[in-house]
Design an enzyme around this catalytic site. Sequence first.
Site, mmCIF file in Angstrom:
data_model
loop_
_atom_site.group_PDB
_atom_site.id
_atom_site.type_symbol
_atom_site.label_atom_id
_atom_site.label_comp_id
_atom_site.label_asym_id
_atom_site.label_seq_id
_atom_site.Cartn_x
_atom_site.Cartn_y
_atom_site.Cartn_z
ATOM 1 N N SER A 113 0.793 -1.233 0.000
ATOM 2 C CA SER A 113 0.000 0.000 0.000
ATOM 3 C C SER A 113 0.822 1.278 0.000
ATOM 4 O O SER A 113 1.563 1.533 -0.924
ATOM 5 C CB SER A 113 -0.946 -0.059 1.191
ATOM 6 O OG SER A 113 -1.873 0.959 1.104
ATOM 7 N N HIS A 114 0.741 2.039 1.093
ATOM 8 C CA HIS A 114 1.391 3.352 1.140
ATOM 9 C C HIS A 114 2.874 3.247 1.519
ATOM 10 O O HIS A 114 3.572 4.248 1.550
ATOM 11 C CB HIS A 114 0.678 4.249 2.152
ATOM 12 C CG HIS A 114 0.740 3.704 3.550
ATOM 13 N ND1 HIS A 114 -0.020 2.637 3.950
ATOM 14 C CD2 HIS A 114 1.484 4.054 4.610
ATOM 15 C CE1 HIS A 114 0.250 2.360 5.204
ATOM 16 N NE2 HIS A 114 1.168 3.200 5.643
ATOM 17 N N ASP A 279 -2.789 6.391 -3.306
ATOM 18 C CA ASP A 279 -1.604 5.736 -2.751
ATOM 19 C C ASP A 279 -1.122 4.582 -3.632
ATOM 20 O O ASP A 279 -1.615 4.378 -4.741
ATOM 21 C CB ASP A 279 -1.880 5.248 -1.316
ATOM 22 C CG ASP A 279 -2.821 4.063 -1.279
ATOM 23 O OD1 ASP A 279 -3.636 3.933 -2.207
ATOM 24 O OD2 ASP A 279 -2.751 3.261 -0.325
ATOM 25 N N ASP A 281 -1.568 1.356 -3.790
ATOM 26 C CA ASP A 281 -2.500 0.359 -4.320
ATOM 27 C C ASP A 281 -3.874 0.931 -4.658
ATOM 28 O O ASP A 281 -4.813 0.174 -4.914
ATOM 29 C CB ASP A 281 -2.633 -0.811 -3.334
ATOM 30 C CG ASP A 281 -3.183 -0.384 -1.983
ATOM 31 O OD1 ASP A 281 -3.009 0.789 -1.616
ATOM 32 O OD2 ASP A 281 -3.799 -1.224 -1.297
ATOM 33 N N ASP A 283 -6.235 2.538 -2.935
ATOM 34 C CA ASP A 283 -7.420 2.575 -2.075
ATOM 35 C C ASP A 283 -7.522 3.864 -1.256
ATOM 36 O O ASP A 283 -8.560 4.140 -0.661
ATOM 37 C CB ASP A 283 -7.511 1.326 -1.177
ATOM 38 C CG ASP A 283 -6.281 1.107 -0.335
ATOM 39 O OD1 ASP A 283 -5.339 1.930 -0.400
ATOM 40 O OD2 ASP A 283 -6.238 0.094 0.400
ATOM 41 N N ARG A 284 -6.449 4.657 -1.225
ATOM 42 C CA ARG A 284 -6.524 5.916 -0.475
ATOM 43 C C ARG A 284 -6.739 7.099 -1.414
ATOM 44 O O ARG A 284 -6.393 7.026 -2.586
ATOM 45 C CB ARG A 284 -5.221 6.170 0.281
ATOM 46 C CG ARG A 284 -4.944 5.144 1.337
ATOM 47 C CD ARG A 284 -3.767 5.584 2.175
ATOM 48 N NE ARG A 284 -3.485 4.571 3.175
ATOM 49 C CZ ARG A 284 -2.790 4.781 4.272
ATOM 50 N NH1 ARG A 284 -2.278 5.978 4.512
ATOM 51 N NH2 ARG A 284 -2.576 3.812 5.130
ATOM 52 N N LYS A 378 -11.560 0.292 0.832
ATOM 53 C CA LYS A 378 -11.626 1.715 0.586
ATOM 54 C C LYS A 378 -11.257 1.949 -0.874
ATOM 55 O O LYS A 378 -10.602 1.100 -1.487
ATOM 56 C CB LYS A 378 -10.746 2.492 1.545
ATOM 57 C CG LYS A 378 -9.316 2.034 1.655
ATOM 58 C CD LYS A 378 -8.661 2.727 2.839
ATOM 59 C CE LYS A 378 -7.167 2.495 2.860
ATOM 60 N NZ LYS A 378 -6.746 1.472 3.806
HETATM 61 C C1 VG1 Z 1 -2.792 2.346 8.450
HETATM 62 C C2 VG1 Z 1 -3.940 3.320 8.656
HETATM 63 C C3 VG1 Z 1 -5.262 2.587 8.584
HETATM 64 C C4 VG1 Z 1 -5.371 1.826 7.251
HETATM 65 C C5 VG1 Z 1 -4.167 0.919 7.090
HETATM 66 C C6 VG1 Z 1 -4.150 0.226 5.741
HETATM 67 O O1 VG1 Z 1 -2.794 1.383 9.476
HETATM 68 O O2 VG1 Z 1 -3.808 3.990 9.869
HETATM 69 O O3 VG1 Z 1 -6.313 3.510 8.738
HETATM 70 O O4 VG1 Z 1 -6.544 1.064 7.210
HETATM 71 O O5 VG1 Z 1 -2.961 1.676 7.201
HETATM 72 O O6 VG1 Z 1 -4.183 1.146 4.698
HETATM 73 P P1 VG1 Z 1 -1.807 1.464 10.749
HETATM 74 O O7 VG1 Z 1 -2.070 0.208 11.536
HETATM 75 O O8 VG1 Z 1 -0.435 1.597 10.211
HETATM 76 O O9 VG1 Z 1 -2.205 2.711 11.488
HETATM 77 V V1 VG1 Z 1 -3.343 0.847 3.278
HETATM 78 O O10 VG1 Z 1 -3.916 1.985 2.143
HETATM 79 O O11 VG1 Z 1 -1.788 0.949 3.843
HETATM 80 O O12 VG1 Z 1 -3.748 -0.756 2.944
HETATM 81 CO CO CO Z 2 -3.526 1.480 0.307
#
Ligand code: VG1
Ligand code: CO
Length: 550
Positions: A113-114, A279, A281, A283-284, A378
């Site tokens: 993801s991010h 982001d 992938d 979803d953000r 998302k």
């Molecule tokens: C983070 C965010 C959370 C989100 C998760 C996955 O998690 O705070 O809101 O759902 O990333 O998003 P954490 O446990 O690091 O706070 V993604 O777009 O990275 O799949």
């Molecule tokens: Co993501």
Amino acid sequence: MTIRVIETTAFDDQKPGTSGLRKKVARFALPHYLENYVQSVFTVVGDCHGKTLVLGGDGRFYNDVAIQVILKMAAAAGFARVLVGQNGILSTPAASAVIREHKADGGIILSASHNPGGPKGDFGIKYNLSNGGPANETFTDAIFQVSKKITQYAIEDCPDLNIAQIGEQTLDKTVIEVIDPVADYAALLKSLFDFESIKTLFARPDFKMRYDALNAVTGPYAKRILEGMLGAPEGTVVNATPLADFGGRHPDPNPVYAADLIRALSTPALGLSFGAASDGDGDRNMVVGRNLFISPSDSLAVIVANARLIPAYEKGLAGVARSMPTSRAVDRVAEALGISCYETPTGWKFFGNLLDAGKATICGEESSGTGGNHVREKDGLWAVLCWLSILAKTGKHAETLVREHWARFGRNVYSRHDYEGIDREAGQTLMARLREIAPTLAGKCFTLPSSHTMVIDKADDFTYHDPVDGSVSEHQGIRVFLKDGSRIVFRLSGTGTVGATLRVYLERYTDNPAHYEEPVQTTLKPLIDLADQVAHIREITGRQAPDVIS
Ligand code: VG1
Ligand code: CO
């Protein structure tokens, strides 16, 4: 075709976090590491014969290697069909859409993801269930248990498959269907929004948008949907080619990593009126007005308040949900609309039951995640199309809509402070201490360096009781509520791969218009000071300031 059964030894660190298993590429590339995890997933799935699996990823470094391994293991496990995105690409929301559209039994999404990518960056793997949503905690716990005891896995002994062309081929008895990664997703979005109305917005001389795909997976999706189907001028989507290392950038759309976009929206000569980014992938989403970064919590509230302007939601919403640390701006809107607002732990997997049960239609998180009941993830582009629909129907600019929203509901001034890569033990000590003192904090009065005093109303460690299946999730973050209605939340990230990341979420409600235009960090200063007094952040972590403020 021969299936090889390979002897292996278990790894002890394959516990999925907030969103799947995330590790450094080097760890995933260790012999058997990926294979052990995939086999553990298939073991929990059970008998795979006759089942359909969806497979794709965000195209980051190691995506191509992992896709081939998983295709060969899926065939060895006996799946009837695997739908794989062309060249191994599927954004997270598109994978969710494909699972649902094709009634697949589940899907594997390759993404961190991010998190940054490249040979020294992160890789990740996530399993989604037949509703298109991330596997629940029962399922992910089961994967972890199996992974700790695994002794062998099965894989087809064959050359790599060609997944560059759309079409079907077979691998042993498994049909491998290479699909267009955008088609199903684009058709789904078209069914939810009034594309003709959005087209008129792009035709307006006073409207100019920039969409920054941050060299990540959303590029091809945004190009086809915004520039292709919605008539946005060519060049609206920038950084549109997915790169294995995201061009060295951190694919996280926030004011720090997408600072260029925020600057562009504050540069009148560019003539931009609306900005968005997504982001790694897809979803953000981040949305930006002229000279205004729109906080994701406010974005969620504005979308919910105006949802009836969007065809899919014109009859109203069944309810809404937000993750616990997300600001309570949307709660005020839900109250005005007379609908329920659910509060869940961090992570999209907790929204699945509410969406499946029809209790919530739109959900959101403070971390730039917003989505609807059309998928079970998302969805970055969906959120942007919500905004474009609202801008088209109201004829107003984004910053005007946000300011009108504050004038009506008041403003939940909000910020998240991240202390990244702190010592793991220090992070755990800080949280353990908070957990211990939380029950004693009610009524305590703190005097801040500014001589301002603040009184704590109550504090607890958030426990979620799922209203649909009755499951209980404990230790989801320490909440400190102040007498003046403000709130501080502390939790450790479940997606980081180095040490621990402490997240401090700060929220202060005001209906005094004098505060609306004040810098957010100024309005929140008393809470920032209080957070350090209560949690001893500087003392325990050795850090003087957060690494990322969003
Ligand atoms: C983070 C965010 C959370 C989100 C998760 C996955 O998690 O705070 O809101 O759902 O990333 O998003 P954490 O446990 O690091 O706070 V993604 O777009 O990275 O799949
Ligand atoms: Co993501």
